[in-house]
Design a protein around this motif. Structure first.
Motif, PDB file in Angstrom:
ATOM      1  N   MET A  26      -0.063 -10.339   5.887  1.00 13.37           N
ATOM      2  CA  MET A  26       1.220  -9.633   5.808  1.00 13.37           C
ATOM      3  C   MET A  26       2.389 -10.596   5.963  1.00 13.37           C
ATOM      4  O   MET A  26       3.389 -10.483   5.264  1.00 13.37           O
ATOM      5  CB  MET A  26       1.310  -8.555   6.881  1.00 13.37           C
ATOM      6  N   LEU A  27       2.280 -11.537   6.880  1.00  9.60           N
ATOM      7  CA  LEU A  27       3.399 -12.436   7.142  1.00  9.60           C
ATOM      8  C   LEU A  27       3.574 -13.496   6.068  1.00  9.60           C
ATOM      9  O   LEU A  27       4.694 -13.856   5.714  1.00  9.60           O
ATOM     10  CB  LEU A  27       3.210 -13.118   8.498  1.00  9.60           C
ATOM     11  N   MET A  28       2.483 -14.012   5.554  1.00 11.73           N
ATOM     12  CA  MET A  28       2.567 -15.137   4.624  1.00 11.73           C
ATOM     13  C   MET A  28       2.411 -14.729   3.164  1.00 11.73           C
ATOM     14  O   MET A  28       2.493 -15.575   2.285  1.00 11.73           O
ATOM     15  CB  MET A  28       1.532 -16.195   5.000  1.00 11.73           C
ATOM     16  N   LYS A  29       2.167 -13.463   2.906  1.00 13.20           N
ATOM     17  CA  LYS A  29       2.010 -12.941   1.542  1.00 13.20           C
ATOM     18  C   LYS A  29       0.926 -13.686   0.756  1.00 13.20           C
ATOM     19  O   LYS A  29       1.077 -13.975  -0.415  1.00 13.20           O
ATOM     20  CB  LYS A  29       3.333 -13.005   0.772  1.00 13.20           C
ATOM     21  N   THR A  30      -0.134 -14.032   1.444  1.00 13.53           N
ATOM     22  CA  THR A  30      -1.285 -14.639   0.784  1.00 13.53           C
ATOM     23  C   THR A  30      -2.471 -13.706   0.952  1.00 13.53           C
ATOM     24  O   THR A  30      -2.513 -12.900   1.867  1.00 13.53           O
ATOM     25  CB  THR A  30      -1.643 -16.001   1.406  1.00 13.53           C
ATOM     26  N   THR A  31      -3.437 -13.829   0.063  1.00 15.90           N
ATOM     27  CA  THR A  31      -4.569 -12.916   0.135  1.00 15.90           C
ATOM     28  C   THR A  31      -5.775 -13.556   0.804  1.00 15.90           C
ATOM     29  O   THR A  31      -6.361 -12.990   1.708  1.00 15.90           O
ATOM     30  CB  THR A  31      -4.943 -12.442  -1.280  1.00 15.90           C
ATOM     31  N   TRP A  32      -6.135 -14.729   0.398  1.00 18.02           N
ATOM     32  CA  TRP A  32      -7.389 -15.316   0.876  1.00 18.02           C
ATOM     33  C   TRP A  32      -7.200 -16.473   1.840  1.00 18.02           C
ATOM     34  O   TRP A  32      -8.151 -17.137   2.210  1.00 18.02           O
ATOM     35  CB  TRP A  32      -8.232 -15.769  -0.319  1.00 18.02           C
ATOM     36  N   LEU A  33      -5.973 -16.730   2.295  1.00 15.00           N
ATOM     37  CA  LEU A  33      -5.728 -17.831   3.230  1.00 15.00           C
ATOM     38  C   LEU A  33      -6.537 -17.732   4.522  1.00 15.00           C
ATOM     39  O   LEU A  33      -7.117 -18.727   4.953  1.00 15.00           O
ATOM     40  CB  LEU A  33      -4.234 -17.948   3.536  1.00 15.00           C
ATOM     41  N   PRO A  34      -6.635 -16.562   5.167  1.00 22.41           N
ATOM     42  CA  PRO A  34      -7.422 -16.506   6.412  1.00 22.41           C
ATOM     43  C   PRO A  34      -8.900 -16.852   6.210  1.00 22.41           C
ATOM     44  O   PRO A  34      -9.507 -17.496   7.061  1.00 22.41           O
ATOM     45  CB  PRO A  34      -7.258 -15.058   6.879  1.00 22.41           C
ATOM     46  N   ALA A  35      -9.475 -16.465   5.093  1.00 21.43           N
ATOM     47  CA  ALA A  35     -10.872 -16.809   4.835  1.00 21.43           C
ATOM     48  C   ALA A  35     -11.025 -18.312   4.638  1.00 21.43           C
ATOM     49  O   ALA A  35     -11.965 -18.929   5.155  1.00 21.43           O
ATOM     50  CB  ALA A  35     -11.388 -16.061   3.615  1.00 21.43           C
TER      51      ALA A  35
END
Length: 98
Positions: A26-35
């Motif tokens: 939500m904060l960084m507007k990325t989809t797969w960054l945490p993975a």
């Protein structure tokens, strides 16, 4: 370890990584960054921090882990991946906030 502590640990890591991944998405507007962060940063840091100094190779060190270690890591990775999938579905559903 018994079944109940392993089950609680697995659920805890799944929920923790899902929550952290969801907030990062939500904060960084990325989809797969945490993975990607989980695989490229978190797992190597954990492996290195508990490195057995007497082990000769990486494979000897990884063989020293127990099943609960691998189950916990897989649950964390599943939570990170599921958070990316959830954010992607929310965005496709028209939610601009995510």
């Amino acid at each position: 370890m018994g079944f109940i502590p392993v089950f609680i640990l697995t659920v805890l890591f799944f929920v923790m990584m899902f929550g952290i991944g969801f907030i990062l998405n939500m904060l960084m507007k990325t989809t797969w960054l945490p993975a990607y962060l989980f695989v490229l940063v978190m797992m190597p840091v954990v492996v290195y921090s508990i490195w057995d100094r007497n082990a000769m190779s990486l494979w000897e060190h990884l063989a020293g882990f127990q099943t609960v270690d691998y189950v916990t890591g897989a649950a964390g990775l599943a939570g990170a991946v599921l958070s990316g999938w959830t954010i992607q579905k929310l965005r496709l559903g028209g939610y601009k906030m995510f």
